[in-house]
Scaffold this motif. Structure first.
Motif, mmCIF file in Angstrom:
data_model
loop_
_atom_site.group_PDB
_atom_site.id
_atom_site.type_symbol
_atom_site.label_atom_id
_atom_site.label_comp_id
_atom_site.label_asym_id
_atom_site.label_seq_id
_atom_site.Cartn_x
_atom_site.Cartn_y
_atom_site.Cartn_z
ATOM 1 N N ASP A 165 0.913 -1.092 -0.175
ATOM 2 C CA ASP A 165 0.086 -0.109 0.203
ATOM 3 C C ASP A 165 0.833 1.304 -0.091
ATOM 4 O O ASP A 165 1.786 1.191 0.699
ATOM 5 C CB ASP A 165 -0.909 -0.027 1.267
ATOM 6 N N SER A 166 0.672 2.067 -0.866
ATOM 7 C CA SER A 166 1.393 3.306 -0.886
ATOM 8 C C SER A 166 0.841 4.642 -0.425
ATOM 9 O O SER A 166 1.099 5.639 -0.499
ATOM 10 C CB SER A 166 1.877 3.817 -2.290
ATOM 11 N N GLY A 167 -0.659 4.385 -0.362
ATOM 12 C CA GLY A 167 -1.536 5.562 0.588
ATOM 13 C C GLY A 167 -1.810 6.424 -0.217
ATOM 14 O O GLY A 167 -1.615 6.127 -1.592
ATOM 15 N N SER A 168 -2.464 7.576 -0.253
ATOM 16 C CA SER A 168 -3.136 8.510 -1.000
ATOM 17 C C SER A 168 -2.774 9.854 -0.684
ATOM 18 O O SER A 168 -2.338 10.055 0.486
ATOM 19 C CB SER A 168 -4.596 8.287 -0.918
ATOM 20 N N HIS A 169 -3.132 10.977 -1.392
ATOM 21 C CA HIS A 169 -2.851 12.349 -0.998
ATOM 22 C C HIS A 169 -3.427 12.517 0.428
ATOM 23 O O HIS A 169 -2.728 13.481 1.063
ATOM 24 C CB HIS A 169 -3.177 13.332 -2.142
ATOM 25 N N ALA A 170 -4.633 11.851 0.550
ATOM 26 C CA ALA A 170 -5.127 12.446 1.922
ATOM 27 C C ALA A 170 -4.414 11.667 3.093
ATOM 28 O O ALA A 170 -4.852 12.228 4.250
ATOM 29 C CB ALA A 170 -6.815 11.996 1.811
ATOM 30 N N ASP A 171 -3.857 10.776 3.100
ATOM 31 C CA ASP A 171 -3.024 10.151 4.100
ATOM 32 C C ASP A 171 -1.829 11.060 4.644
ATOM 33 O O ASP A 171 -1.252 11.534 3.688
ATOM 34 C CB ASP A 171 -2.667 8.885 3.855
#
Length: 281
Positions: free
Chosen positions: A104-110
């Protein structure tokens, strides 16, 4: 992301502090043994030690999504206090795996992860005096790097950094200051807004203050210093100098800030709390 210019401002305002490299302080094994208890997961796919923690994204009020973070040490520094030597450790983490263990690389919101520890000697090793292993700092799931250790009280130090992010037509930066709190025996994390640029029409030309189609725009920035002449609740106050302007109601109302100074005191168990009249809330 870290703003090098603002960090230079912080250091010039605070002064220079000399520290000792960890390699001359303690064996990595003893420190690792302590950290392993707080970051108990070993992810085989990423081959990293980490933790499942809130990632800053919400699915409902007060309900946060969780991500798996691979952690690493960003700073390890020893200082000499009246009670003896102390080892200050700053850990950061990137979103790297999900709760089931896959990539998982996450998102802008993370947000990224940050943890702070203060260790004191115990025989030939160390024991925990203060610890907070999981706080949110950093954008797009990446841990905020290159923290600086500064003196925030006659016998205490804290870590400081600058977090920046943008969403649509708004961008902001904030100082994040992590401090050991003797009253609660925990680490507090204070967030003081450092810069805001905003307009409610992303298609407006630059100089939005002159555009009557804009309901609101702002360009305000703050420079942080520390007032070491007094102590409030055991800590030095922050001294914030603010410059900039904001327009609202289609450019008809304007507030201008020119070298306006605000004192921000530390509140026990809460951290540094900006006053109600501070313009960058």
């Amino acid at each position: 992301m870290t703003n090098p210019t603002l960090l230079k401002i912080i250091l010039s305002a605070i002064g220079t502090i000399a520290f000792v490299s960890l390699s001359n302080i303690a064996s990595a094994k003893s420190v690792n043994e302590i950290l392993d208890k707080y970051y108990p997961i070993y992810n085989e796919i990423k081959q990293c030690r980490g933790i499942i923690a809130n990632n800053g994204s919400t699915i409902d009020e007060g309900v946060y999504l969780k991500s798996g973070y691979c952690i690493k040490v960003d700073r390890q520094l020893q200082v000499q206090t009246k009670q003896g030597k102390r080892l200050y450790i700053l850990v950061i983490g990137d979103v790297s795996f999900h709760e089931e263990g896959g990539n998982d690389s996450g998102s802008h919101a993370d947000t990224g992860l940050v943890g702070m520890f203060v260790l004191k000697p115990k025989g030939d090793s160390w024991e925990v005096e203060y610890a907070k292993p999981a706080m949110n700092a950093g954008s797009s799931g990446q841990g905020l790097k290159d923290w600086k250790l500064i003196k925030i009280a006659p016998n205490l130090w804290g870590f400081i950094n600058i977090h920046s992010d943008s969403h649509g037509s708004a961008s902001f930066s904030e100082y994040i200051l992590l401090a050991p709190d003797a009253e609660s025996k925990k680490v507090t994390d204070s967030h003081i807004t450092a810069k805001v640029t905003m307009e409610n029409n992303p298609f407006a030309p630059s100089g939005c203050s002159k555009d009557k189609n804009i309901d609101y725009c702002a360009w305000i920035k703050a420079k942080l210093g520390i007032d070491k002449t007094i102590v409030v609740n055991g800590f030095y106050p922050l001294e914030i100098t603010v410059n900039g302007y904001e327009y609202n109601h289609k450019g008809t109302e304007k507030k201008t800030y020119k070298n306006q100074v605000y004192k921000i005191n530390y509140e026990l168990k809460k951290g540094y709390q900006a006053p109600k009249n501070y313009p960058l809330h």
